[in-house]
Design an enzyme around this catalytic site. Structure first.
Site, PDB file in Angstrom:
ATOM      1  N   LYS A  71       0.806  -1.214   0.000  1.00 32.10           N
ATOM      2  CA  LYS A  71       0.000   0.000   0.000  1.00 32.10           C
ATOM      3  C   LYS A  71       0.840   1.266   0.000  1.00 32.10           C
ATOM      4  O   LYS A  71       0.397   2.316  -0.485  1.00 32.10           O
ATOM      5  CB  LYS A  71      -0.939   0.022   1.198  1.00 32.10           C
ATOM      6  N   HIS A  79       1.730  -3.392  15.333  1.00 27.41           N
ATOM      7  CA  HIS A  79       2.228  -2.278  14.521  1.00 27.41           C
ATOM      8  C   HIS A  79       2.330  -1.069  15.427  1.00 27.41           C
ATOM      9  O   HIS A  79       1.327  -0.629  15.998  1.00 27.41           O
ATOM     10  CB  HIS A  79       1.285  -1.996  13.353  1.00 27.41           C
ATOM     11  N   GLU A 104       6.834  -5.571   8.391  1.00 32.02           N
ATOM     12  CA  GLU A 104       6.066  -5.017   7.281  1.00 32.02           C
ATOM     13  C   GLU A 104       6.543  -3.600   6.946  1.00 32.02           C
ATOM     14  O   GLU A 104       5.775  -2.633   7.010  1.00 32.02           O
ATOM     15  CB  GLU A 104       4.580  -4.995   7.637  1.00 32.02           C
TER      16      GLU A 104
END
Length: 480
Positions: free
Chosen positions: A69, A197, A274
């Site tokens: 993304k 995250h 990530e």
């Protein structure tokens, strides 16, 4: 000499050239732009490769899964795929994009805790089994659609210092983790690990230590319940540019230390991450053209904007006795590449292509091209006076920019040029040959399937020639 694939072309250059010099060359070499003064990006593929090498050196235990993304540019994706990274996908289309680049489903994590049912079905059909969840309803949905999925429980962490906080939307509170694990066990679902995250653009390295410690507690709870989890996903938040408040090296040191304490090398737990902006932020430079300018009074204003007291705006034109300020209008804005100002809380710095050293500087604001007053790039800075037609450069424009830009008001997205230092040409050429080969193979197989569906295989056979796969038939030769 250019390196070319079916999807993009990379221009090689002398390693000693600066980005400013490359931009200057592209200003005059505008064959790929409809108009000479159209904005454009420079993507330094060498910077992407350098970031990968740096990651492997500083975080050897952590397997990067690039967050698609952040910037789904085809050259970036193909290069990272060739380097062997995994990928964090959040939708059906992102998964499809990576599978079409011949990325194995095992290298993809469907890292969206709240998935659309049809997207979940697509993941099932394509064997993308690793995915996150953070609520009970998601477990029931997965049970109905993809009961064989490998689940990763996403927990809530403290991301209050991050550039973009994600805890407002995602993450199970650690105190609620036991209950979700019990539900997953009752549904006979396979939970393989924990993810978190700390927020996009993390500004506190200790956030990783706290989150890893919290994940360890969840692992222990799961082990007591009968789960034997073997995956830890430490998410994103890593800086991608030199101007970041905290250097990547500091994050790496903190993470390595925390992993050593809570998940030592011999514990049998695989660690992934990530990263998004880490790989692409500094690789992209944007060049925009000054299409118009306005001279206004620096000190005399007919109105005030309470939240922007220093705003250089359209108020009173100066007379000869007053110091002027300048408003510049450029051909990309917040509805285009500078959407990062609204969505990513980015701060950008203008650099003039023309050298204005030793010239007087004036109060300045910079505005995008649309007819919307919201389209403001910089409300106040100081710069030398520019002329219409000059170019302004913005570095570190690779993260959350091209991915969300629109053509509002009819202004086109910038053209993108890929460049690479000569010293990396051979390495990149090897990777691109493989990318060409896989693309050709897929095209040939599609052609074969189409003929088979029509009931006539036509004597198709496959053979490699000049490192390219040819689809051969008795009547024609098709170079994929």
């Amino acid at each position: 000499m250019d390196l070319t694939t079916a999807s993009f072309s990379i221009k090689t250059h002398d390693s000693r050239k600066t980005i400013r010099q490359i931009v200057s060359e592209m200003v005059h070499n505008h064959d790929d732009r409809e108009d000479q003064d159209d904005p454009f990006f420079i993507c330094d593929m060498g910077d992407v490769i350098k970031k990968f090498t740096r990651w492997r050196r500083l975080l050897p235990r952590v397997e990067p899964h690039y967050a698609v993304k952040c910037n789904p540019d085809p050259a970036v994706l193909a290069t990272l795929a060739a380097l062997g990274t995994g990928f964090d996908c959040a939708s059906k289309n992102e998964i499809k994009t990576m599978l079409e680049l011949s990325v194995s489903p095992s290298r993809i994590i469907f890292a969206n805790p709240c998935k659309q049912k049809s997207h979940l079905k697509y993941a099932c059909d394509t064997n993308v089994s690793m995915m996150t969840f953070d609520n009970e309803d998601e477990l029931h949905k997965i049970k109905r659609v993809y009961p064989a999925a490998k689940l990763v429980l996403r927990i809530l962490t403290d991301d209050t210092t991050a550039q973009c906080q994600l805890g407002l939307k995602y993450g199970c509170h650690p105190k609620h983790a036991r209950y979700l694990l019990q539900v997953a066990m009752q549904l006979d679902l396979n939970v393989i690990g924990v993810s978190f995250h700390v927020g996009s653009g993390c500004r506190d390295s200790s956030a990783y230590t706290k989150a890893i410690a919290s994940a360890r507690e969840i692992f222990d709870i799961a082990d007591y319940m009968g789960y034997h989890m073997d995956l830890l996903d430490i998410g994103g938040g890593f800086p991608g540019q030199a101007s970041a408040p905290i250097a990547f090296e500091e994050f790496a040191d903190v993470i390595n230390c925390a992993l050593g304490e809570y998940f030592p090398n011999d514990c049998g737990v695989r660690v992934i991450a990530e990263p998004g902006r880490y790989f692409v932020a500094s690789a992209f430079t944007l060049a925009v053209n000054v299409t118009a300018k306005r001279i206004v009074s620096r000190d005399i204003k007919t109105f005030e904007v309470p939240e922007s007291k220093d705003l250089v705006s359209n108020t009173v034109a100066p007379n000869k006795c007053e110091e002027p300020a300048y408003m510049y209008y450029v051909n990309d804005g917040v509805y285009g590449s500078f959407n990062c100002l609204l969505y990513d809380h980015a701060v950008v710095e203008p650099i003039t292509l023309t050298d204005h050293t030793d010239e007087l500087e004036y109060f300045t604001s910079i505005w995008g091209p649309s007819c919307d007053g919201l389209d403001r790039i910089i409300e106040h800075t100081t710069m030398a006076e520019l002329q219409v037609g000059e170019w302004i450069i913005f570095k570190d424009m690779g993260a959350y920019t091209v991915c969300a830009g629109s053509e509002f008001n009819g202004f086109k997205r910038p053209v993108l040029y890929y460049v690479l230092p000569n010293k990396l040409r051979s390495s990149m050429q090897e990777m691109l040959q493989q990318e060409n080969k896989e693309f050709a193979k897929k095209q040939a197989i599609k052609y074969h399937k189409r003929l088979t569906a029509d009931g006539d295989e036509g004597g198709i056979s496959f053979a490699f020639e000049d490192e390219r796969l040819l689809c051969q038939s008795p009547t024609n030769h098709i170079r994929a």
